[in-house]
Design a protein around this motif. Sequence first.
Motif, PDB file in Angstrom:
ATOM      1  N   MET A  60     -63.360 113.485 -43.871  1.00  0.00           N
ATOM      2  CA  MET A  60     -64.422 113.172 -42.924  1.00  0.00           C
ATOM      3  C   MET A  60     -65.546 114.179 -43.122  1.00  0.00           C
ATOM      4  SD  MET A  60     -64.445 113.149 -38.739  1.00  0.00           S
ATOM      5  CE  MET A  60     -63.514 111.631 -38.573  1.00  0.00           C
ATOM      6  N   GLY A  64     -69.339 112.265 -39.709  1.00  0.00           N
ATOM      7  CA  GLY A  64     -68.294 111.377 -39.239  1.00  0.00           C
ATOM      8  C   GLY A  64     -67.907 110.270 -40.202  1.00  0.00           C
ATOM      9  N   THR A 103     -65.876 108.612 -43.023  1.00  0.00           N
ATOM     10  CA  THR A 103     -64.510 108.836 -43.473  1.00  0.00           C
ATOM     11  C   THR A 103     -64.226 108.159 -44.800  1.00  0.00           C
ATOM     12  OG1 THR A 103     -63.711 106.933 -42.197  1.00  0.00           O
ATOM     13  CG2 THR A 103     -63.654 109.093 -41.127  1.00  0.00           C
ATOM     14  N   THR A 162     -55.233 107.689 -39.737  1.00  0.00           N
ATOM     15  CA  THR A 162     -56.565 107.878 -39.193  1.00  0.00           C
ATOM     16  C   THR A 162     -56.882 109.362 -39.109  1.00  0.00           C
ATOM     17  OG1 THR A 162     -56.377 105.867 -37.844  1.00  0.00           O
ATOM     18  CG2 THR A 162     -58.130 107.413 -37.274  1.00  0.00           C
ATOM     19  N   SER A 173     -59.354 112.203 -37.479  1.00  0.00           N
ATOM     20  CA  SER A 173     -60.227 112.359 -36.324  1.00  0.00           C
ATOM     21  C   SER A 173     -60.448 113.844 -36.059  1.00  0.00           C
ATOM     22  CB  SER A 173     -59.641 111.671 -35.090  1.00  0.00           C
ATOM     23  OG  SER A 173     -58.395 112.247 -34.731  1.00  0.00           O
ATOM     24  N   ARG A 174     -61.324 114.152 -35.099  1.00  0.00           N
ATOM     25  CA  ARG A 174     -61.626 115.561 -34.825  1.00  0.00           C
ATOM     26  C   ARG A 174     -61.912 115.797 -33.357  1.00  0.00           C
ATOM     27  NH1 ARG A 174     -67.375 115.274 -38.152  1.00  0.00           N
ATOM     28  NH2 ARG A 174     -68.500 113.974 -36.626  1.00  0.00           N
ATOM     29  N   ASP A 175     -61.701 117.045 -32.942  1.00  0.00           N
ATOM     30  CA  ASP A 175     -62.033 117.510 -31.608  1.00  0.00           C
ATOM     31  C   ASP A 175     -62.789 118.813 -31.797  1.00  0.00           C
ATOM     32  OD1 ASP A 175     -62.187 118.582 -29.049  1.00  0.00           O
ATOM     33  OD2 ASP A 175     -60.201 117.888 -28.469  1.00  0.00           O
ATOM     34  N   GLN A 190     -53.577 111.218 -37.841  1.00  0.00           N
ATOM     35  CA  GLN A 190     -52.636 110.361 -37.142  1.00  0.00           C
ATOM     36  C   GLN A 190     -52.006 109.419 -38.158  1.00  0.00           C
ATOM     37  OE1 GLN A 190     -51.673 110.099 -33.625  1.00  0.00           O
ATOM     38  NE2 GLN A 190     -50.100 108.984 -34.782  1.00  0.00           N
TER      39      GLN A 190
END
Length: 115
Positions: A51, A55, A57, A68, A70-72, A81
């Motif tokens: 990514m 954003g 991917t 999948t 994802s990020r925080d 995931q």
Amino acid sequence: QVQLAESGGGLVQPGRPLRLPCVASRNIFDFNSMGWYRQAPGKQRELVATMNVGGVTNYADSVKGRFTISRDGAKNTVFLQMRTLKAEDTATYYCDARILRYEQWGPGTQVTVSS
């Protein structure tokens, strides 16, 4: 310099999910991109998912529709995931961070998919 720490690996049955977090020691938006790679015994390290800072991917064909990324940003964390795990997903999974030509890897976390 950045430190990356993967976790969440372990033994999981085929068909089950697993989530791997990668915690960075700095703001993940400082990087041009972050990603996940894996290496199985006797094989070369391969791309799983990436990514970029915007954003966008990219996924390996073998994991599309199942994994999948994802990020925080508030937690300096990138996640992988994984769903519907297969035996061929067994590997050491590594987190990767890049700024221009600089690259840093985490120590890896082992995922074993077996009955």
